[in-house]
Design a protein around this motif. Structure first.
Motif, PDB file in Angstrom:
ATOM      1  N   HIS A   1       0.318   3.908  -3.473  1.00  0.00           N
ATOM      2  CA  HIS A   1       0.114   5.351  -3.633  1.00  0.00           C
ATOM      3  C   HIS A   1       0.929   5.931  -4.783  1.00  0.00           C
ATOM      4  O   HIS A   1       0.523   6.904  -5.415  1.00  0.00           O
ATOM      5  CB  HIS A   1       0.463   6.086  -2.338  1.00  0.00           C
ATOM      6  CG  HIS A   1      -0.621   6.014  -1.303  1.00  0.00           C
ATOM      7  ND1 HIS A   1      -1.919   6.350  -1.564  1.00  0.00           N
ATOM      8  CD2 HIS A   1      -0.595   5.626  -0.004  1.00  0.00           C
ATOM      9  CE1 HIS A   1      -2.655   6.183  -0.468  1.00  0.00           C
ATOM     10  NE2 HIS A   1      -1.871   5.735   0.487  1.00  0.00           N
TER      11      HIS A   1
ATOM     12  N   HIS B   1       0.842  -1.209   0.000  1.00  0.00           N
ATOM     13  CA  HIS B   1       0.000   0.000   0.000  1.00  0.00           C
ATOM     14  C   HIS B   1       0.875   1.258   0.000  1.00  0.00           C
ATOM     15  O   HIS B   1       0.705   2.130  -0.841  1.00  0.00           O
ATOM     16  CB  HIS B   1      -0.906  -0.041   1.245  1.00  0.00           C
ATOM     17  CG  HIS B   1      -1.738   1.186   1.487  1.00  0.00           C
ATOM     18  ND1 HIS B   1      -3.111   1.172   1.438  1.00  0.00           N
ATOM     19  CD2 HIS B   1      -1.402   2.461   1.789  1.00  0.00           C
ATOM     20  CE1 HIS B   1      -3.578   2.372   1.696  1.00  0.00           C
ATOM     21  NE2 HIS B   1      -2.550   3.185   1.914  1.00  0.00           N
ATOM     22  N   GLU B   2       1.836   1.292   0.950  1.00  0.00           N
ATOM     23  CA  GLU B   2       2.635   2.515   1.125  1.00  0.00           C
ATOM     24  C   GLU B   2       3.693   2.670   0.038  1.00  0.00           C
ATOM     25  O   GLU B   2       3.869   3.741  -0.509  1.00  0.00           O
ATOM     26  CB  GLU B   2       3.321   2.549   2.498  1.00  0.00           C
ATOM     27  CG  GLU B   2       2.366   2.585   3.688  1.00  0.00           C
ATOM     28  CD  GLU B   2       1.629   3.904   3.853  1.00  0.00           C
ATOM     29  OE1 GLU B   2       1.961   4.872   3.147  1.00  0.00           O
ATOM     30  OE2 GLU B   2       0.691   3.953   4.677  1.00  0.00           O
TER      31      GLU B   2
ATOM     32  N   GLU C   1      -7.166   6.026  -1.071  1.00  0.00           N
ATOM     33  CA  GLU C   1      -6.870   4.918  -0.151  1.00  0.00           C
ATOM     34  C   GLU C   1      -7.315   3.582  -0.760  1.00  0.00           C
ATOM     35  O   GLU C   1      -6.630   2.567  -0.613  1.00  0.00           O
ATOM     36  CB  GLU C   1      -7.549   5.137   1.199  1.00  0.00           C
ATOM     37  CG  GLU C   1      -6.969   6.294   2.019  1.00  0.00           C
ATOM     38  CD  GLU C   1      -5.454   6.245   2.126  1.00  0.00           C
ATOM     39  OE1 GLU C   1      -4.895   5.156   2.351  1.00  0.00           O
ATOM     40  OE2 GLU C   1      -4.819   7.305   1.964  1.00  0.00           O
TER      41      GLU C   1
HETATM   42 ZN    ZN Z   1      -2.687   5.253   2.343  1.00  0.00          ZN
END
Ligand code: ZN
Length: 674
Positions: free
Chosen positions: A453, A448-449, A476
């Motif tokens: 993104h 995710h990080e 998100e």
């Molecule tokens: Zn996030």
């Protein structure tokens, strides 16, 4: 009570003196909807003396900003906190009475929220003690122990604070996001005073230059006020607003600078000191660039005005800090991920025209938190991706971290609490979770990080803010879906990130169960979902549930009158995650506001009422809390006869009450009103 288990000093060669996970007491306290945990700092004892000193000085700097956040969150917060603390310490009536216990719990909530509003929902707390007890308790305390202004009497203090604490119509929300209302005048935060939303927007619009490719973060480090009809900024800096706290932060940063690991890190710290001293946002950008480029130091930190969630206009940043050092072993995992970033981008299930030709600058690492401060305390993030400046990310990249020891505390504290037994379909899912969920949770955060993104691109000319209030949950969801989709790809096993092709199922099951059912424990009966991350999770879970219906991919099965998530086809579920990622990427890339609104309003906001009621009832029986906060270890320098530091001891013994009282006594840097 001293126990060797809870104190670690000295370098013990390669042998760890950190308490083991089995013997460590993670759960410290519980009140209202919060459970407070301790976290371990494995590996601290094996840092060099210089690195330990560095962690120590940065940790002191991390606590010195505590009062700043209270004042930013609301102008009466410091006065209320100090009043309640004075009562807690000095009340000589019946300390076992319901009223006193409720007052103590309320004080614990105020510490958790860094003010009188909930840290997550931003709603004002509802006290369970009475107005008359509040007055009686204050009157029982010696006047000189109360936070009285010049000429103020206890009666005046009571009169001032009673409506702020007790009247639900006074300052009801820290951040109001309701479209159509004046978001500034209706928000209780203390970033603006005497100005309307239109005035604030006008003030900053006039400053902005649309042709500036590298704009400063306007308004980031100041309060906007109107005085004698003139609108102006009060800048947070040495000699400006919050000066007494900032001077203390600078004091510790100077000491940290002297023991920096290398010249690059020293330059980062010195640049931050300069920013705090001048308040100049150009210097802040210089600092951020130096910070993002410092990837070789073991010890690292965040310290400053960082996240803007607390300002409905998204400009003013709350103060926060986290001190950490790299978990070298676990970082191999994120290094594998980021060194394959281009492969992931090229294989992302989105339209090729939305892919990035060249992914750059994702530096990812796994860290061990050593101290949480400001807006990271007591509620802590599990991952961070900074800096926030879009052009610095574009030109210099960003640093992405996964905070593994905080995740460990979450996981360990959940073992055996009855949650899995109550909500998971069968022992298959429970065994899966036990075996894989710590690993897959961390991996999902990493994906995710460090990839999610940063993946994808906007088509030329698309305004990055085109999705407006829907932008945050959509973003998100995009990052989450990227992680979910790839977690089931054979590449995970090939790269050694997962042990086998079964592991991802633990993440899939828990994600869908949480998004469809169990996250609802955070929602009050009858209310909609407002928080961006919660919207994102429900969006994903209910979308794949609906789209998978014809193939019976996910079932809401009933057993003994209770609902359970049952996943029948994990492979098809991966396909659905990919499909939704493609749809959301298109919305993002083309700035399709209506598409974003449709997805969010259809899937993410409304709550299935009967299911909600059922989940709340089942959850209540388990006697669990939906939120968690953390307390820090404490660090004590050991000195020789000449006063030279020879070691730093880490101590885990403090509890939540003692820690917050100590912080308030030792780090009370600001006046009652600023
Ligand atoms: Zn996030």
């Amino acid at each position: 009570m001293a126990s060797t288990l809870l104190i670690a000093c000295g370098n013990n060669g390669n042998k760890s003196t950190t308490p083991g996970v089995e013997e460590f007491k993670y759960i410290v306290d519980k009140f209202e909807d919060v459970e407070i945990l301790r976290y371990r700092v494995p590996g601290f004892e094996n840092l060099t003396l210089k690195q330990k000193e560095l962690v120590y000085y940065l940790s002191q700097a991390a606590i010195e900003g505590r009062d700043i956040l209270y004042d930013q969150n609301g102008k009466h917060n410091l006065c209320i906190r100090r009043t309640l603390e004075a009562v807690y310490l000095n009340y000589d009536g019946d300390r076992n009475s319901n009223e006193f216990v409720h007052l103590t719990n309320y004080l614990k909530q105020v510490w958790m929220g860094n003010g009188i509003h909930h840290h997550y929902s931003a709603d004002k707390f509802t006290p369970k003690f009475s107005e008359s007890f509040f007055a009686e308790a204050i009157n029982s305390v010696d006047t000189e122990k109360l936070p009285l202004l010049h000429g103020e009497t206890p009666e005046m203090l009571i009169k001032k604070l009673t409506p702020v604490i007790f009247d639900p119509t006074v300052l009801p929300k820290r951040v109001n996001q309701t479209q159509g209302e004046d978001l500034i005048t209706t928000s209780a935060n203390n970033y603006y005073e005497g100005v309307t939303q239109a005035e604030a927007e006008g003030f900053y619009d006039a400053m902005k230059d649309p042709d500036d490719n590298t704009p400063i973060a306007y308004g980031l480090n100041s309060k906007l006020v109107k005085e004698d009809g003139v609108i102006k900024e009060k800048v947070y800096k040495v000699g400006g607003l919050y000066s007494p706290a900032i001077e203390r932060i600078v004091h510790w940063l100077k000491k940290a600078s002297e023991v920096a690991e290398n010249t690059q890190q020293k330059a980062v710290i010195d640049s931050l000191i300069e920013f705090y001293t001048t308040g100049d946002l150009k210097t802040y950008d210089d600092y951020s660039i130096k910070w993002v480029q410092d990837v070789h130091s073991l010890v690292d930190f965040v310290n400053g005005f960082t996240e803007s969630y607390g300002d409905p206009l998204g400009m003013k940043a709350s103060w926060e800090s986290i001190v950490n050092f790299k978990n070298t072993e676990a970082t191999k995992r994120t290094e594998v991920i980021s060194s394959n970033a281009q492969w992931f981008e090229d294989h992302s299930p989105i339209e090729p025209r939305f892919r990035k030709e060249k992914v750059k600058g994702v530096s990812a690492k796994v860290i061990t938190a050593a101290m949480l401060g400001g807006d990271c305390y007591p509620a802590s993030p599990l991952g961070i991706n900074l800096p926030n400046s879009n052009w610095i990310r574009r030109d210099y990249g960003s640093k992405s971290v996964t905070i593994e020891n905080i995740a460990e505390a979450y996981n360990r504290a959940s073992l055996g609490n009855g949650f899995a037994e109550e909500f998971m379909w069968s022992n298959v899912e429970r065994e899966q979770a036990k075996k894989y969920s710590a690993l897959t949770d961390n991996l999902h955060t990493d994906l995710h990080e460090c990839l999610g993104h940063g993946s994808g691109k906007l088509l030329p000319g698309v305004d990055p803010d085109a999705l407006k209030a829907y932008g945050s949950p959509i973003e998100e969801a995009r990052a989450d879906l990227f992680g979910l989709y790839f977690m089931a790809d054979p590449i995970m096993v090939k790269l050694g990130l997962l042990p086998d092709t079964e592991a991802y199922k633990a993440q899939y099951y828990q994600y869908v169960m949480n998004g469809l059912m169990t996250q609802l424990v955070r929602i009050q009966p009858g209310k909609d979902i407002e928080q961006a991350h919660m919207r994102n999770r429900q969006l994903i879970a209910s979308w794949v549930y609906e789209k998978g219906n014809p193939d019976n991919v996910i079932e809401l099965a009933v057993k003994d009158g209770k609902h359970y998530v049952k996943i029948n086809d994990y492979e098809k579920l991966q396909g659905l995650f990919g499909q939704l990622l493609a749809e959301i990427q298109e919305i993002k890339s083309t700035g399709d506001f209506d598409g974003a609104r449709h997805l969010i309003e259809t899937y993410a906001v409304k709550v299935n009422q009967p299911l909600h009621t059922e989940i709340l009832e089942r959850y209540k029986k388990l006697n669990l809390t939906p939120y968690r906060g953390f307390i820090n270890p404490s660090y004590t320098p050991v000195t020789d006869k000449k006063g030279k530091i020879t070691d730093i001891c880490i101590n885990y013994e403090e509890d939540y009450l003692k820690q917050n009282i100590r912080y308030s006594q030792e780090f009370s840097t600001l006046p009652i009103y600023n």
